[in-house]
Structures are given as C-alpha cells and as structure tokens.
Write a protein that holds these residues in place. Structure first.
Motif, PDB file in Angstrom:
ATOM      1  N   TYR A  57     -16.527  23.185 -54.458  1.00 32.00           N
ATOM      2  CA  TYR A  57     -15.938  22.200 -53.438  1.00 32.00           C
ATOM      3  C   TYR A  57     -16.751  20.932 -52.890  1.00 32.00           C
ATOM      4  O   TYR A  57     -16.267  19.713 -52.928  1.00 32.00           O
TER       5      TYR A  57
ATOM      6  N   VAL B 167     -19.209  26.810 -56.525  1.00 30.83           N
ATOM      7  CA  VAL B 167     -19.061  28.159 -56.310  1.00 30.83           C
ATOM      8  C   VAL B 167     -19.010  29.068 -57.386  1.00 30.83           C
ATOM      9  O   VAL B 167     -19.538  30.190 -57.497  1.00 30.83           O
TER      10      VAL B 167
ATOM     11  N   PRO C 195     -17.269  40.590 -53.868  1.00 29.34           N
ATOM     12  CA  PRO C 195     -17.331  40.534 -52.311  1.00 29.34           C
ATOM     13  C   PRO C 195     -16.651  39.029 -51.860  1.00 29.34           C
ATOM     14  O   PRO C 195     -16.296  38.457 -52.739  1.00 29.34           O
ATOM     15  N   ASN C 196     -16.370  39.218 -50.709  1.00 28.01           N
ATOM     16  CA  ASN C 196     -15.739  37.769 -50.095  1.00 28.01           C
ATOM     17  C   ASN C 196     -16.504  36.656 -50.344  1.00 28.01           C
ATOM     18  O   ASN C 196     -17.652  36.741 -50.258  1.00 28.01           O
ATOM     19  N   GLY C 197     -15.706  35.638 -50.677  1.00 26.91           N
ATOM     20  CA  GLY C 197     -16.316  34.376 -50.626  1.00 26.91           C
ATOM     21  C   GLY C 197     -17.055  34.127 -52.255  1.00 26.91           C
ATOM     22  O   GLY C 197     -17.841  33.064 -52.231  1.00 26.91           O
ATOM     23  N   CYS C 198     -16.961  35.037 -53.066  1.00 27.42           N
ATOM     24  CA  CYS C 198     -17.790  34.854 -54.443  1.00 27.42           C
ATOM     25  C   CYS C 198     -16.963  33.986 -55.413  1.00 27.42           C
ATOM     26  O   CYS C 198     -17.388  33.513 -56.426  1.00 27.42           O
ATOM     27  N   GLY C 199     -15.762  33.338 -54.880  1.00 25.93           N
ATOM     28  CA  GLY C 199     -15.239  32.771 -55.571  1.00 25.93           C
ATOM     29  C   GLY C 199     -13.745  33.122 -56.422  1.00 25.93           C
ATOM     30  O   GLY C 199     -13.384  32.458 -57.528  1.00 25.93           O
ATOM     31  N   LYS C 200     -13.293  34.072 -56.264  1.00 25.61           N
ATOM     32  CA  LYS C 200     -12.098  34.687 -56.932  1.00 25.61           C
ATOM     33  C   LYS C 200     -10.928  33.554 -56.808  1.00 25.61           C
ATOM     34  O   LYS C 200     -10.347  33.270 -57.780  1.00 25.61           O
ATOM     35  N   SER C 201     -10.626  33.240 -55.635  1.00 24.72           N
ATOM     36  CA  SER C 201      -9.585  32.489 -55.422  1.00 24.72           C
ATOM     37  C   SER C 201      -9.737  30.998 -56.065  1.00 24.72           C
ATOM     38  O   SER C 201      -8.828  30.594 -56.587  1.00 24.72           O
ATOM     39  N   THR C 202     -10.805  30.662 -56.088  1.00 28.44           N
ATOM     40  CA  THR C 202     -11.351  29.282 -56.463  1.00 28.44           C
ATOM     41  C   THR C 202     -11.163  29.452 -58.036  1.00 28.44           C
ATOM     42  O   THR C 202     -10.542  28.447 -58.604  1.00 28.44           O
TER      43      THR C 202
ATOM     44  N   GLN D 286      -3.376  33.521 -51.940  1.00 29.29           N
ATOM     45  CA  GLN D 286      -3.882  34.519 -50.919  1.00 29.29           C
ATOM     46  C   GLN D 286      -3.268  34.195 -49.519  1.00 29.29           C
ATOM     47  O   GLN D 286      -2.978  34.980 -48.667  1.00 29.29           O
TER      48      GLN D 286
HETATM   49  N1  LIG Z   1     -11.453  24.311 -49.173  1.00 27.75           N
HETATM   50  C1  LIG Z   1     -12.544  24.635 -49.175  1.00 27.75           C
HETATM   51  N2  LIG Z   1     -13.645  23.815 -48.892  1.00 27.75           N
HETATM   52  C2  LIG Z   1     -14.804  24.078 -48.996  1.00 27.75           C
HETATM   53  N3  LIG Z   1     -15.193  25.209 -49.400  1.00 27.75           N
HETATM   54  C3  LIG Z   1     -14.390  26.267 -49.673  1.00 27.75           C
HETATM   55  C4  LIG Z   1     -12.957  25.974 -49.724  1.00 27.75           C
HETATM   56  N4  LIG Z   1     -12.367  27.085 -50.063  1.00 27.75           N
HETATM   57  C5  LIG Z   1     -13.125  27.941 -50.341  1.00 27.75           C
HETATM   58  N5  LIG Z   1     -14.605  27.343 -49.974  1.00 27.75           N
HETATM   59  C6  LIG Z   1     -15.913  28.227 -50.451  1.00 27.75           C
HETATM   60  O1  LIG Z   1     -15.885  28.673 -51.624  1.00 27.75           O
HETATM   61  C7  LIG Z   1     -16.422  29.776 -51.785  1.00 27.75           C
HETATM   62  C8  LIG Z   1     -15.582  30.720 -52.426  1.00 27.75           C
HETATM   63  O2  LIG Z   1     -14.284  30.890 -51.785  1.00 27.75           O
HETATM   64  P1  LIG Z   1     -13.146  31.739 -52.410  1.00 27.75           P
HETATM   65  O3  LIG Z   1     -12.792  31.160 -53.954  1.00 27.75           O
HETATM   66  O4  LIG Z   1     -11.853  31.715 -51.597  1.00 27.75           O
HETATM   67  O5  LIG Z   1     -13.698  33.155 -52.378  1.00 27.75           O
HETATM   68  P2  LIG Z   1     -13.051  34.528 -52.485  1.00 27.75           P
HETATM   69  O6  LIG Z   1     -11.510  34.318 -52.834  1.00 27.75           O
HETATM   70  O7  LIG Z   1     -13.663  35.321 -53.729  1.00 27.75           O
HETATM   71  O8  LIG Z   1     -13.128  35.297 -51.328  1.00 27.75           O
HETATM   72  C9  LIG Z   1     -16.615  30.364 -50.458  1.00 27.75           C
HETATM   73  O9  LIG Z   1     -17.993  30.155 -50.226  1.00 27.75           O
HETATM   74  C10 LIG Z   1     -15.744  29.354 -49.305  1.00 27.75           C
HETATM   75  O10 LIG Z   1     -16.789  29.141 -48.326  1.00 27.75           O
END
Ligand SMILES: Nc1ncnc2c1ncn2[C@@H]1O[C@H](COP(=O)(O)OP(=O)(O)O)[C@@H](O)[C@H]1O
Ligand SMILES: [Mg+2]
Lengths: 311, 259
Positions: free
Chosen positions: B14, B19, B38-45, B85
């Motif tokens: 981002y 990420v 784990p949370n915040g590791c980039g799965k959604s991304t 999500q």
């Molecule tokens: N819209 C956004 N803007 C900036 N940073 C983001 C945004 N969405 C997610 N992040 C950051 O990107 C990282 C990965 O997020 P995410 O893919 O949502 O993790 P997960 O789904 O694995 O929990 C996290 O550190 C989060 O803080």
C-alpha cells in the motif's frame, strides 16, 4: 416512480395556474392548445418557465444521484463538489468582466469542471465523507464570495448578471429552453451507468470482481454530473441543495437500484424546483422570491442534519 | 496437476514497505486451497491482486494460464469471483437484488435478469437455504445472514475460480460446516476454491492444499499432512502445538501444548 411522476404532473398544473393572475386548470388547457404567442400568461410565460424548471430540476436531481452513487457518500452532491458555485463564478466573471462575450454554457462548464477538479485533487486517496463535505462547502463558499465581490465591484452590469446568478427562474422562457435541450440526451446517456453504479454500491472489491471498470465509470459519472449542473447553472444560476435532497428522497421511495433511482431523482428534482418556483411566485405576487433561495431554506437544514448523522 | 492461478515474483503493497515481496506460488485447479497465516500477513491483499483491486508493484499473475493484464474486466469476472472479508451494507436493496448482481458479468448493459439468470439466483438461494430471506432488505440482516447472502451473490456469478476471504468469520458452527461442505461440493464439480480460514483444524480437515503465509511472504505450501507440523506452526504462528490424527477421519488435528 409512478408516484413521483404524478406529483410532478400535479405540480406542473399548479405552476401554470399560479401567479400574479390566477387561472383555472381548464383555462390553462385551452391556452396551451391555442399556442397563441399573444397569450402572455401561459403560452409565452408560465409554460416555458415551468418547462425550464422541470429540465433544470431534473438535471440537478440526476447529477446528484450520479455523484452520490459514484462517491458513495451521502453528503456528496454537485453543490458540495464545488461544481455549482464554480460554474456560477465562471458565469459571473464572463458576464461582468467581459460582457457580451456569450457562450455562457461553455464557461459555466469550465468553471464547474474546475471546481470539481479542485475538490477531487484535494481529497484524492482519502475517503472521509465529512472531510469531503466540509472542504466542498469551503470551496463553494469561496467561489460564492468571489462572485459577490465581482457583483459589488461592477455595479453597472449587475442587473443582467443578477438575473443569471440568483438561482431563479424569473423571465426564463423559450430562448432558454433551447440552451437546456442538451440536458435531455445527457440524462438518457446517464441511464447507461445504472448497472455499474448498482455494483459500485457493493464496494470497490466486489465492483472489480463483477467486472466493472471502476475508473471509467467514476470518470464518466462525474463528467456527466458536471455537464448537467453547469448547463443548468448557465441558465438559472446556482440553485443549491436540489441535487442533494432529490436523490435522498428518491432512495427512500424506490430503494437503491439505479435503474429506478436515477429517473426518480430526476422527477423529484424537477418537482422540488417547480414547487420552489411556484411558491416563490405565489407568496406575495407580483413580487417574487427566487427559487434558489427557497431550496436553500429547506435544503441547508437538511444538509446539517445529514452532517450531524454521518459522524 | 494444472494451475488455476500462478503468481511469480509478485510484490504488493500500500505504501513504501511491501506487504508481500517476491512471492511465487501456484494454486492447483479443481482443488480446495486454504490460505492461512497470522493477521496482517497479506492474505486479503494477495486475493485482491487476483481481482485487480490491488495492482502489483512487480511480478506477474496468470489465471487459467492467461496473463491477468491481458484479460478484459468482463472476461476476468466470468472466471474469478470474490467474497470480501469486509462486507459493505448497501442501502435499500433486497437480498434477491443483491444476489442478482452476481449475474452482472453475464447479462447486458442494463443488468436485466433473464430466465437463465433468475434460475441461477433461485438455485443458489435454495442451495444456501436462504430462499425465505429473498424479499428482505440487506441492511436489516444479521452479520451471519449477511455473509451467507453475499456468498450467494458470489455463487450466482458461477465462476470456475471462487476466492473467499474469511467466509466463516460471522457464521455459527453449523453454518461453518455447511460452508466447508459447500466448498467440497464446488470442487467436486471441477471448480477451484481458495478460502482464507482461521480455524486450522477446519483447514486441515476440509482443504486439499494448504498455503501458509507469514509476514512478507510464503512459509510453505502442500498437502495438509505435509504442512501440519510442529515446526511449521511455530514458524508461522509462534505457537507450540502437537499434531494428532483426528478420531473421526484421521486428518491432522492441532492441539496447543501447555505453556
Ligand atoms: N487499505 C490499506 N492501506 C494501507 N495499508 C493496508 C491497507 N489494507 C491493509 N493494509 C496493511 O497491509 C497488511 C496486510 O493486510 P491484509 O492483507 O489485510 O492482511 P490479512 O488479510 O492477512 O489479515 C497489514 O499490515 C495492513 O496493515
Ligand atoms: Mg484479511
């Protein structure tokens, strides 16, 4: 949608009957059929003026629905985007500083687009509805202030300018309708955005996943809203809050599907402006209160309430 | 084994810090892949990059052997569907309307729902047992109901690849199991399912393939038996756990050790 259409038709009839001389609906009917250019009440005055009001109100309502749909912000509308006052300022500038140049719709478009571009650039990448609304109000107030300044420093030309800048339908007639004709195809083209706007309401990810070309749709919707608003402003001056209120009411009436929301917002916008104009003519004839003043009196508290609720 | 999705040297982020950095990974076709980490590791991304909400900084993504950036938006939408999500709450639309929007990659400019579309909508509503919700407004549903309704919208899209980001978060245990069985049914008809799951036992029991991410990249991928190991769980989640075959069907089961 049918209900909105009935309300609009009834209002049109009232508009044609009301004014310095009140006439019955039956007389209106005969005068309309007569097409008599010597008929100074209905055929050459109230009828074209009402049509002008309907077109402008509809354009503002559709523009508001487009902006709200694409920015997904209940506070968004062409006024809040700075389009309305930007266009108004451009029109004032041309009328006062370069009187006689003409091409008002063109300059209005430039001003409106500049207002929108300024606001979009300022809020680029940030999605805070309240920040968006507040910066929009600030930009609009600045434009309105400069417009006032121009009016005060050019007393000689003020009469014609005031006519164009008060947000009024006074003395608008057949020649103005010609300028407004492009609004009709524009509103029809706007309907092609109904499906993408529906999908955008489901969020950016889902819109992408469903095959929407988000950037293209955003761009198209904002451009169309700017054009609709600017053309309206070039004829009636800045009329505030119609573009904010009409889509909200429409959403309550027909729900969030844009195939019905866009036309309903248009009809309600037309109804609101026509009602404001008729009321303004009817309160103390032969004096008139500009329609834009009445829409602001009703719209501003509504905006404040929305702002309060969005927190 | 053919690949439904293949990413190579993928970098996503981002702001300045990426990420996901230089990720190379394949998702097998017609299999159920669980994405865990784990949370915040980039799965959604990572999932968002496949539907092109998240443009890659570097690297490439192939979908069904085709480079992603050569596909039109509509063509992609006919191949890949996605359950986010975080589900927005659209105002003033009914459940049936929402599910109908899932048909939009298949219908015309006006989004008119024709006979085949209506049949598909009815089918998924029945499949998820939410036919009785069809007339309700989406903004009046509970969290779990909303999640199932959105899932119906995703299924109505009827794509070969289905990406689900934490599809079980708001569901009770009954509906969680329903969802996992649904994923198996989809795979049995030849579709590829990728789901982010947080319950490791569910992932190891129902998925064919496990992808483990940790901060910055891939920890490993493979069958549940290969991935469910004490060192792996320590590396990815920093937990001390032992693995036992579950008494019901012998798949790996995670038991966290006493501190
Ligand atoms: N819209 C956004 N803007 C900036 N940073 C983001 C945004 N969405 C997610 N992040 C950051 O990107 C990282 C990965 O997020 P995410 O893919 O949502 O993790 P997960 O789904 O694995 O929990 C996290 O550190 C989060 O803080
Ligand atoms: Mg996530």
């Amino acid at each position: 949608m049918i209900r909105a259409l009935i309300v609009l038709s009834a209002l049109t009839l009232v508009a044609l009957c009301t004014g310095a001389t009140t006439i019955t609906p039956l007389q209106v009917w005969h005068l309309l059929l007569a097409h008599n250019p010597q008929d100074f009440v209905v055929w050459s005055h109230r009828f074209p003026r009402s049509l002008t009001g309907i077109l402008i109100g509809a354009a503002l309502g559709v523009a508001g629905a487009l902006v709200q749909g694409v920015i997904r912000n209940p506070l968004a509308s062409p006024d809040i985007l700075g389009v309305t006052q930007g266009a108004g300022l451009a029109v004032a500038f041309v009328l006062l500083v370069f009187p006689g140049v003409g091409y008002l719709p063109f300059f209005s478009l430039l001003g409106g687009a500049a207002g929108a571009a300024l606001l979009m650039a300022y809020n680029a990448g940030i999605f805070s509805p309240v920040r968006f609304a507040l910066s929009g109000v600030a930009v609009s107030a600045t434009f309105a202030g400069v417009t006032q300044f121009l009016l005060l420093t050019h007393p000689v030309e003020v009469n014609t300018a005031l006519l164009s800048l008060t947000g009024s339908l006074w003395a608008r007639g057949w020649p103005h309708l010609g300028l407004l004709l492009p609004l009709i195809p524009l509103m029809m083209v706007a309907m092609t955005l109904a499906k993408p706007l529906d999908v955008i309401a489901l969020g950016e990810d889902t819109a992408h996943a469903l095959g929407t070309r988000l950037r293209l749709v955003r761009w198209a919707a904002i451009t169309m809203a700017v054009m609709l608003t600017a053309i309206s402003v070039s004829v009636a001056g800045p009329v505030g809050f119609v573009g904010l209120v009409a889509p909200h009411l429409a959403r309550r009436l027909v729900g969030g599907g844009h195939l019905r929301l866009l036309p309903t917002a248009g009809m309600l916008g037309a109804a609101i402006l026509l009602a404001a104009d008729t009321l303004g003519r009817g309160i103390a004839p032969p004096a008139e209160i500009p329609a834009g003043v009445l829409t602001a009196v009703i719209g501003a508290p509504y905006f404040l309430w929305l702002l309060f609720r969005t927190r | 084994m053919t690949h439904a999705i293949h990413v190579e040297g993928l970098t996503l982020g981002y702001d300045r810090k990426p990420v996901i950095a230089d990720l190379t990974l394949s998702i097998p076709a017609a299999r159920f892949t669980a994405l865990i980490g784990p949370n915040g590791c980039g799965k959604s991304t990572l999932l968002k990059s496949v539907i092109r909400t998240m443009p890659p900084r570097a690297g490439r993504i192939d979908v069904m052997g085709q480079p992603l950036n050569a596909m039109s938006a509509r063509a992609l939408a006919r191949q890949v569907s996605f359950l986010p999500q975080v589900l927005p709450v659209p105002e003033g639309i009914t459940v049936r309307q929402l599910v109908g929007y899932g048909r939009s990659p298949h219908n015309n400019l006006w989004g008119r729902i024709r006979g085949t579309d209506r049949a598909k909508v009815d089918e998924v509503l029945a499949r998820l047992d939410i036919t009785d919700l069809a007339g309700r407004m989406v903004d009046g549903l509970s969290g779990g109901q909303r999640q199932r309704v959105w899932l119906a919208m995703v299924l109505a899209q009827n794509t070969d690849i289905v990406l689900l980001d934490e599809p079980t978060t708001f569901l009770d245990i009954n509906h969680q199991v329903e969802l996992l069985r649904l994923a198996r049914d989809l795979v049995a008809t030849g579709k590829t399912v990728v789901a982010v799951l947080h319950d490791l036992n569910q992932a190891f029991r129902y998925a064919d393939h496990i992808v483990m991410l940790r901060n910055g990249g891939l920890s490993g991928c493979g069958s549940p038996d290969k991935m469910a190991t004490t060192p792996m769980l320590r590396e990815v989640f920093s937990i001390d756990a032992c693995i036992h075959p579950d008494p019901e069907c012998g798949r790996p089961m995670v038991i966290v050790r006493k501190p």
